[in-house]
Design a protein around this motif. Structure first.
Motif, PDB file in Angstrom:
ATOM      1  N   ALA A 108     -34.824 -16.425 -20.402  1.00 31.69           N
ATOM      2  CA  ALA A 108     -34.770 -16.293 -18.946  1.00 31.69           C
ATOM      3  C   ALA A 108     -33.327 -16.394 -18.472  1.00 31.69           C
ATOM      4  CB  ALA A 108     -35.613 -17.380 -18.284  1.00 31.69           C
ATOM      5  N   ASP A 109     -33.018 -15.709 -17.359  1.00 34.86           N
ATOM      6  CA  ASP A 109     -31.684 -15.826 -16.771  1.00 34.86           C
ATOM      7  C   ASP A 109     -31.740 -16.281 -15.316  1.00 34.86           C
ATOM      8  OD1 ASP A 109     -32.492 -13.625 -15.303  1.00 34.86           O
ATOM      9  OD2 ASP A 109     -30.985 -12.257 -16.128  1.00 34.86           O
ATOM     10  N   GLY A 110     -32.922 -16.645 -14.859  1.00 28.64           N
ATOM     11  CA  GLY A 110     -33.093 -17.099 -13.486  1.00 28.64           C
ATOM     12  C   GLY A 110     -33.794 -16.087 -12.612  1.00 28.64           C
ATOM     13  N   SER A 111     -33.493 -14.811 -12.796  1.00 26.49           N
ATOM     14  CA  SER A 111     -34.107 -13.782 -11.968  1.00 26.49           C
ATOM     15  C   SER A 111     -35.063 -12.883 -12.741  1.00 26.49           C
ATOM     16  CB  SER A 111     -33.027 -12.915 -11.315  1.00 26.49           C
ATOM     17  OG  SER A 111     -32.224 -12.292 -12.298  1.00 26.49           O
ATOM     18  N   THR A 112     -34.973 -12.910 -14.068  1.00 25.16           N
ATOM     19  CA  THR A 112     -35.896 -12.126 -14.878  1.00 25.16           C
ATOM     20  C   THR A 112     -36.093 -12.814 -16.222  1.00 25.16           C
ATOM     21  OG1 THR A 112     -36.396  -9.904 -15.704  1.00 25.16           O
ATOM     22  CG2 THR A 112     -34.130 -10.667 -15.949  1.00 25.16           C
TER      23      THR A 112
ATOM     24  N   ALA B   6     -36.422 -23.695 -17.536  1.00 22.53           N
ATOM     25  CA  ALA B   6     -36.204 -22.289 -17.864  1.00 22.53           C
ATOM     26  C   ALA B   6     -36.723 -21.474 -16.687  1.00 22.53           C
ATOM     27  CB  ALA B   6     -36.923 -21.910 -19.148  1.00 22.53           C
ATOM     28  N   ILE B   7     -35.893 -21.331 -15.670  1.00 24.45           N
ATOM     29  CA  ILE B   7     -36.294 -20.597 -14.464  1.00 24.45           C
ATOM     30  C   ILE B   7     -36.413 -19.129 -14.836  1.00 24.45           C
ATOM     31  CG2 ILE B   7     -35.689 -20.055 -12.079  1.00 24.45           C
ATOM     32  CD1 ILE B   7     -33.878 -22.580 -12.155  1.00 24.45           C
ATOM     33  N   ASP B   8     -37.642 -18.614 -14.812  1.00 27.18           N
ATOM     34  CA  ASP B   8     -37.844 -17.253 -15.314  1.00 27.18           C
ATOM     35  C   ASP B   8     -37.891 -16.197 -14.218  1.00 27.18           C
ATOM     36  OD1 ASP B   8     -40.244 -18.172 -14.359  1.00 27.18           O
ATOM     37  OD2 ASP B   8     -41.451 -17.394 -16.014  1.00 27.18           O
TER      38      ASP B   8
ATOM     39  N   SER C 206     -22.475 -18.760 -19.252  1.00 29.36           N
ATOM     40  CA  SER C 206     -23.062 -17.583 -19.895  1.00 29.36           C
ATOM     41  C   SER C 206     -23.775 -16.685 -18.887  1.00 29.36           C
ATOM     42  CB  SER C 206     -24.057 -18.016 -20.987  1.00 29.36           C
ATOM     43  OG  SER C 206     -25.289 -18.393 -20.412  1.00 29.36           O
ATOM     44  N   ALA C 207     -24.162 -15.509 -19.345  1.00 32.35           N
ATOM     45  CA  ALA C 207     -24.868 -14.558 -18.481  1.00 32.35           C
ATOM     46  C   ALA C 207     -26.244 -15.079 -18.071  1.00 32.35           C
ATOM     47  CB  ALA C 207     -25.014 -13.219 -19.212  1.00 32.35           C
ATOM     48  N   LEU C 208     -26.776 -16.054 -18.807  1.00 27.06           N
ATOM     49  CA  LEU C 208     -28.106 -16.597 -18.520  1.00 27.06           C
ATOM     50  C   LEU C 208     -28.040 -17.932 -17.776  1.00 27.06           C
ATOM     51  CD1 LEU C 208     -29.713 -15.952 -22.049  1.00 27.06           C
ATOM     52  CD2 LEU C 208     -29.594 -14.399 -20.093  1.00 27.06           C
ATOM     53  N   LYS C 209     -26.856 -18.284 -17.266  1.00 29.35           N
ATOM     54  CA  LYS C 209     -26.595 -19.642 -16.797  1.00 29.35           C
ATOM     55  C   LYS C 209     -27.502 -20.134 -15.669  1.00 29.35           C
ATOM     56  CE  LYS C 209     -23.022 -18.217 -13.488  1.00 29.35           C
ATOM     57  NZ  LYS C 209     -21.602 -18.368 -13.111  1.00 29.35           N
ATOM     58  N   ASN C 210     -28.036 -19.221 -14.852  1.00 29.00           N
ATOM     59  CA  ASN C 210     -28.851 -19.666 -13.714  1.00 29.00           C
ATOM     60  C   ASN C 210     -30.191 -20.266 -14.133  1.00 29.00           C
ATOM     61  OD1 ASN C 210     -26.868 -18.735 -11.971  1.00 29.00           O
ATOM     62  ND2 ASN C 210     -27.814 -16.727 -11.743  1.00 29.00           N
ATOM     63  N   ALA C 211     -30.619 -19.988 -15.356  1.00 34.91           N
ATOM     64  CA  ALA C 211     -31.957 -20.395 -15.771  1.00 34.91           C
ATOM     65  C   ALA C 211     -32.127 -21.901 -15.913  1.00 34.91           C
ATOM     66  CB  ALA C 211     -32.335 -19.709 -17.092  1.00 34.91           C
ATOM     67  N   ASP C 212     -31.030 -22.645 -16.081  1.00 35.69           N
ATOM     68  CA  ASP C 212     -31.192 -24.094 -16.259  1.00 35.69           C
ATOM     69  C   ASP C 212     -30.684 -24.899 -15.061  1.00 35.69           C
ATOM     70  OD1 ASP C 212     -28.437 -24.077 -16.468  1.00 35.69           O
ATOM     71  OD2 ASP C 212     -28.373 -24.678 -18.572  1.00 35.69           O
ATOM     72  N   ASP C 213     -30.481 -24.229 -13.912  1.00 35.48           N
ATOM     73  CA  ASP C 213     -30.078 -24.954 -12.707  1.00 35.48           C
ATOM     74  C   ASP C 213     -31.100 -26.037 -12.367  1.00 35.48           C
ATOM     75  OD1 ASP C 213     -27.925 -23.315 -12.574  1.00 35.48           O
ATOM     76  OD2 ASP C 213     -28.428 -22.391 -10.658  1.00 35.48           O
TER      77      ASP C 213
ATOM     78  N   GLU D 185     -49.459 -23.442 -15.860  1.00 39.91           N
ATOM     79  CA  GLU D 185     -48.461 -22.915 -16.797  1.00 39.91           C
ATOM     80  C   GLU D 185     -47.064 -23.112 -16.236  1.00 39.91           C
ATOM     81  OE1 GLU D 185     -46.264 -20.199 -16.485  1.00 39.91           O
ATOM     82  OE2 GLU D 185     -46.858 -19.718 -14.439  1.00 39.91           O
ATOM     83  N   GLY D 186     -46.126 -23.118 -17.142  1.00 39.54           N
ATOM     84  CA  GLY D 186     -44.718 -23.220 -16.778  1.00 39.54           C
ATOM     85  C   GLY D 186     -43.897 -23.167 -18.041  1.00 39.54           C
ATOM     86  N   GLU D 187     -42.592 -23.161 -17.889  1.00 37.92           N
ATOM     87  CA  GLU D 187     -41.717 -23.013 -19.047  1.00 37.92           C
ATOM     88  C   GLU D 187     -40.717 -24.167 -19.115  1.00 37.92           C
ATOM     89  OE1 GLU D 187     -43.516 -19.607 -17.520  1.00 37.92           O
ATOM     90  OE2 GLU D 187     -41.776 -20.518 -16.559  1.00 37.92           O
ATOM     91  N   ILE D 188     -40.370 -24.558 -20.323  1.00 40.05           N
ATOM     92  CA  ILE D 188     -39.352 -25.580 -20.532  1.00 40.05           C
ATOM     93  C   ILE D 188     -38.413 -25.109 -21.635  1.00 40.05           C
ATOM     94  CG2 ILE D 188     -40.701 -26.935 -22.214  1.00 40.05           C
ATOM     95  CD1 ILE D 188     -38.664 -28.512 -19.374  1.00 40.05           C
ATOM     96  N   ASP D 189     -37.117 -25.315 -21.434  1.00 38.63           N
ATOM     97  CA  ASP D 189     -36.112 -24.889 -22.409  1.00 38.63           C
ATOM     98  C   ASP D 189     -35.941 -25.935 -23.506  1.00 38.63           C
ATOM     99  OD1 ASP D 189     -33.851 -24.132 -23.822  1.00 38.63           O
ATOM    100  OD2 ASP D 189     -32.626 -23.734 -22.068  1.00 38.63           O
TER     101      ASP D 189
END
Length: 230
Positions: A60-64, A106-108, A154-161, A192-196
């Motif tokens: 995940a990158d936050g927006s997709t 992991a904000i997907d 990184s390019a995926l940095k928004n996912a762990d805000d 359901e949900g996601e965790i990094d």
């Protein structure tokens, strides 16, 4: 008289409930009082995967997001923006008993500047002190939040805000991650949900022991140096 007593009880209950402080971050209001930190946090060690999850993994990158198909253990191994999805509960293990853990989300999807879009995405889980079976022994509460998570480059940095610290009254070797949240007006993740990843962070007593150890090493080195010059 009975009606007056009921009204008085209701007023007292409302007053008591409003006395509990909450923390608002973006569009999310936690039921916890937490310190909000503007930068990033560095985990000291990652807890190892034991069991659970529904088998779905992805990035995940936050927006997709996308599906990866890697193992559950690999998805949970480190803060790499690869997630494991629950339910069932995800159980992780620490060789050292911990009274607090770092939860890396992991904000997907739904990310916006300030993370105010689908604001529950960062908080769509609950963490319990557990045993190896996944029994939910004590629910943690959120005491710290890091706005930029672990990664801010990184390019995926928004996912762990909005990476969170969960604290417990006891110390546990096992922790269970389940769906849900600790938000006013939740339940935002009913199934359901996601965790990094789940990680350890230095406890205050760990810092004290580290400083004491460094001081002792310095003292020994200085004494040895003095002995060598005599």
């Amino acid at each position: 008289m009975f009606k007056r007593a009921l009204i008085t009880t209701a007023i007292l209950a409302a007053t008591a409930s409003s006395a509990f402080a909450t923390t608002t971050i973006g569009g999310a209001t936690l039921i916890d009082t937490a310190t909000v930190n503007s930068g990033t946090v560095s985990p000291t060690a990652y807890l190892s995967y034991v069991s659970g999850g529904n088998g779905a993994t992805g990035w995940a990158d936050g927006s997709t997001y996308g599906i990866t198909g890697i193992s559950a253990a690999s998805a949970m191994a480190t803060a790499d923006h690869n997630w494991l999805q629950y339910d069932p509960a995800i159980v992780v293990y620490s060789a050292t008993a911990l009274s607090s853990v770092l939860a890396i989300p992991a904000i997907d999807h739904g990310w916006t500047s300030g993370n105010t879009g689908e604001f529950w995405e960062s908080f769509e889980f609950r963490i319990f002190g557990s045993d190896s079976s996944g029994a939910l022994l004590e629910e943690g509460h959120i005491t710290n939040v890091w706005a930029k998570g672990v990664d801010d480059s990184s390019a995926l940095k928004n996912a762990d805000d909005w990476t969170t610290q969960w604290s417990f009254t006891g110390a546990y070797n096992y922790f269970a991650v389940v769906s849900g949240d600790r938000l006013v007006g939740g339940f935002y993740s009913p199934g359901e949900g996601e965790i990094d990843a789940i990680a350890a962070i230095p406890e205050p007593e760990t810092y004290a022991m580290l400083l004491a150890g460094l001081g002792l090493l310095g003292f020994v080195a200085q004494r040895r140096k003095l002995q060598e010059t005599v």
